[in-house]
Design a protein around this motif. Structure first.
Motif, PDB file in Angstrom:
ATOM      1  N   THR A  17       4.372  -0.308   6.385  1.00 44.74           N
ATOM      2  CA  THR A  17       5.808  -0.230   6.097  1.00 44.74           C
ATOM      3  C   THR A  17       6.118   0.994   5.246  1.00 44.74           C
ATOM      4  OG1 THR A  17       6.093  -2.628   6.183  1.00 44.74           O
ATOM      5  CG2 THR A  17       7.765  -1.395   5.004  1.00 44.74           C
ATOM      6  N   ASN A  18       5.356   1.161   4.171  1.00 44.48           N
ATOM      7  CA  ASN A  18       5.592   2.289   3.271  1.00 44.48           C
ATOM      8  C   ASN A  18       5.421   3.623   3.987  1.00 44.48           C
ATOM      9  OD1 ASN A  18       6.124   0.572   1.153  1.00 44.48           O
ATOM     10  ND2 ASN A  18       4.055   0.658   0.324  1.00 44.48           N
ATOM     11  N   GLU A  19       4.350   3.755   4.775  1.00 42.79           N
ATOM     12  CA  GLU A  19       4.093   5.008   5.473  1.00 42.79           C
ATOM     13  C   GLU A  19       5.177   5.298   6.503  1.00 42.79           C
ATOM     14  OE1 GLU A  19       0.186   4.627   7.085  1.00 42.79           O
ATOM     15  OE2 GLU A  19      -0.738   4.468   5.099  1.00 42.79           O
ATOM     16  N   ALA A  20       5.542   4.279   7.287  1.00 42.94           N
ATOM     17  CA  ALA A  20       6.531   4.476   8.335  1.00 42.94           C
ATOM     18  C   ALA A  20       7.882   4.868   7.765  1.00 42.94           C
ATOM     19  CB  ALA A  20       6.668   3.208   9.178  1.00 42.94           C
ATOM     20  N   LEU A  21       8.276   4.220   6.665  1.00 40.73           N
ATOM     21  CA  LEU A  21       9.586   4.519   6.083  1.00 40.73           C
ATOM     22  C   LEU A  21       9.585   5.819   5.295  1.00 40.73           C
ATOM     23  CD1 LEU A  21      10.688   0.932   5.015  1.00 40.73           C
ATOM     24  CD2 LEU A  21      11.538   2.276   6.922  1.00 40.73           C
ATOM     25  N   GLN A  22       8.515   6.104   4.590  1.00 39.36           N
ATOM     26  CA  GLN A  22       8.468   7.312   3.780  1.00 39.36           C
ATOM     27  C   GLN A  22       8.359   8.570   4.625  1.00 39.36           C
ATOM     28  OE1 GLN A  22       5.207   6.437   1.145  1.00 39.36           O
ATOM     29  NE2 GLN A  22       6.464   5.279  -0.276  1.00 39.36           N
ATOM     30  N   ASN A  23       7.729   8.471   5.788  1.00 38.08           N
ATOM     31  CA  ASN A  23       7.491   9.653   6.616  1.00 38.08           C
ATOM     32  C   ASN A  23       8.638   9.974   7.561  1.00 38.08           C
ATOM     33  OD1 ASN A  23       4.998  10.020   5.453  1.00 38.08           O
ATOM     34  ND2 ASN A  23       3.913   8.828   6.994  1.00 38.08           N
ATOM     35  N   ASN A  24       9.676   9.176   7.592  1.00 37.25           N
ATOM     36  CA  ASN A  24      10.766   9.423   8.534  1.00 37.25           C
ATOM     37  C   ASN A  24      11.914  10.128   7.825  1.00 37.25           C
ATOM     38  OD1 ASN A  24      13.051   9.115  10.337  1.00 37.25           O
ATOM     39  ND2 ASN A  24      11.713   7.746  11.480  1.00 37.25           N
ATOM     40  N   ALA A  25      12.085  11.409   8.116  1.00 34.06           N
ATOM     41  CA  ALA A  25      13.067  12.231   7.402  1.00 34.06           C
ATOM     42  C   ALA A  25      14.504  11.851   7.717  1.00 34.06           C
ATOM     43  CB  ALA A  25      12.840  13.705   7.743  1.00 34.06           C
ATOM     44  N   ARG A  26      14.722  11.096   8.786  1.00 34.82           N
ATOM     45  CA  ARG A  26      16.086  10.753   9.174  1.00 34.82           C
ATOM     46  C   ARG A  26      16.679   9.608   8.366  1.00 34.82           C
ATOM     47  NH1 ARG A  26      15.524   9.231  15.107  1.00 34.82           N
ATOM     48  NH2 ARG A  26      13.549   8.474  14.329  1.00 34.82           N
ATOM     49  N   GLN A  63      -1.215  -8.882  -8.799  1.00 39.54           N
ATOM     50  CA  GLN A  63      -2.092  -7.959  -9.514  1.00 39.54           C
ATOM     51  C   GLN A  63      -3.147  -7.379  -8.573  1.00 39.54           C
ATOM     52  OE1 GLN A  63      -1.511  -7.127 -12.877  1.00 39.54           O
ATOM     53  NE2 GLN A  63      -2.871  -5.485 -12.234  1.00 39.54           N
ATOM     54  N   LYS A  64      -3.769  -8.256  -7.782  1.00 41.91           N
ATOM     55  CA  LYS A  64      -4.778  -7.802  -6.820  1.00 41.91           C
ATOM     56  C   LYS A  64      -4.160  -6.872  -5.788  1.00 41.91           C
ATOM     57  CE  LYS A  64      -8.419 -10.321  -8.091  1.00 41.91           C
ATOM     58  NZ  LYS A  64      -9.682  -9.710  -8.511  1.00 41.91           N
ATOM     59  N   LEU A  65      -2.967  -7.200  -5.355  1.00 42.56           N
ATOM     60  CA  LEU A  65      -2.263  -6.395  -4.361  1.00 42.56           C
ATOM     61  C   LEU A  65      -1.939  -5.013  -4.921  1.00 42.56           C
ATOM     62  CD1 LEU A  65      -1.195  -6.617  -1.483  1.00 42.56           C
ATOM     63  CD2 LEU A  65       0.893  -7.636  -2.405  1.00 42.56           C
ATOM     64  N   ALA A  66      -1.471  -4.960  -6.166  1.00 36.11           N
ATOM     65  CA  ALA A  66      -1.154  -3.681  -6.802  1.00 36.11           C
ATOM     66  C   ALA A  66      -2.406  -2.816  -6.927  1.00 36.11           C
ATOM     67  CB  ALA A  66      -0.530  -3.922  -8.175  1.00 36.11           C
ATOM     68  N   LYS A  71      -1.092   3.946  -5.065  1.00 37.15           N
ATOM     69  CA  LYS A  71       0.052   4.780  -4.661  1.00 37.15           C
ATOM     70  C   LYS A  71       1.314   4.477  -5.457  1.00 37.15           C
ATOM     71  CE  LYS A  71      -1.686   5.054   0.078  1.00 37.15           C
ATOM     72  NZ  LYS A  71      -1.413   4.798   1.504  1.00 37.15           N
ATOM     73  N   GLY A  72       1.159   4.176  -6.727  1.00 37.77           N
ATOM     74  CA  GLY A  72       2.332   3.955  -7.569  1.00 37.77           C
ATOM     75  C   GLY A  72       3.044   2.640  -7.366  1.00 37.77           C
TER      76      GLY A  72
END
Length: 202
Positions: A17-26, A63-66, A71-72
């Motif tokens: 989700t993070n990669e798909a949303l962050q990488n889409n410039a539109r 906590q485990k997930l973080a 990646k912040g």
């Protein structure tokens, strides 16, 4: 039949989700952030309810997930996202529509979105596989989810989250939309309201 999900699936879903949303410039930044927060919260709640290995992580899940995501994405952020989804679960349709319009379906980690006949959402290997066609039912409908998603930023909504009462949240949502309040103005109005409430209680 709902496929089995486990902690590794949860990590992959949030990363995709993070990669798909962050990488889409539109993407429009405010709706991008809101969609990312909502989807992350959704995945966490879905995992807490249906994860095949959820008992293994228990109270330490966030906590485990973080730690695993890095990646912040902190424990505090994940906790906020979970609360955001639980408070604003009615944003399902605007989030779905935003994802469908802005991400290339079939060419990314976003799979075809399909409606379901009930309120259960099936998760597959991709970021999103199915959303239901209707938002969860509640006694108080509040502000139109499309208005919330399209007119208020995630920062606005996060500032309203501490309001426990739905009517109080609806008041600030409505006023922020009508008055085109900045986040600073919204916070100022909340402080003024709390101050007046305190004076009346004396």
């Amino acid at each position: 039949m709902k496929p089995e999900i486990n902690f590794n699936n949860l990590v992959q879903q949030i990363e995709h989700t993070n990669e798909a949303l962050q990488n889409n410039a539109r993407l429009v930044i405010n709706r991008h952030v809101t969609a990312k927060a909502w989807l992350t919260g959704y995945y966490i709640v879905e995992y807490e309810q249906n994860g095949s290995d959820r008992a293994q992580y228990g109270e330490q899940l966030l906590q485990k997930l973080a730690e695993r995501l890095g990646k912040g994405i902190s424990y505090r952020t994940l906790k906020l996202y979970r609360l955001f989804y639980m408070t604003y679960s009615t944003l399902a349709i605007p989030v779905k529509e935003f994802i469908v319009k802005t991400l290339p379906i079939g060419q990314s980690s976003i799979a075809q979105l399909e409606d379901t006949d009930n309120l259960n959402v099936t998760i597959r290997q991709s970021v999103i596989a199915q959303f239901d066609s209707k938002p969860p039912v509640s006694q108080f409908n509040g502000v139109n989810p499309d208005l919330l998603f399209n007119r208020l930023s995630f920062t606005h909504l996060a500032a309203i989250l501490p309001c426990k009462e739905p009517l109080q949240r609806a008041f600030y949502e409505t006023m922020a939309i009508r008055g085109t309040w900045s986040v600073r103005e919204l916070q100022r109005q909340k402080r003024m309201w709390l101050k007046s409430l305190t004076l009346r209680q004396r």
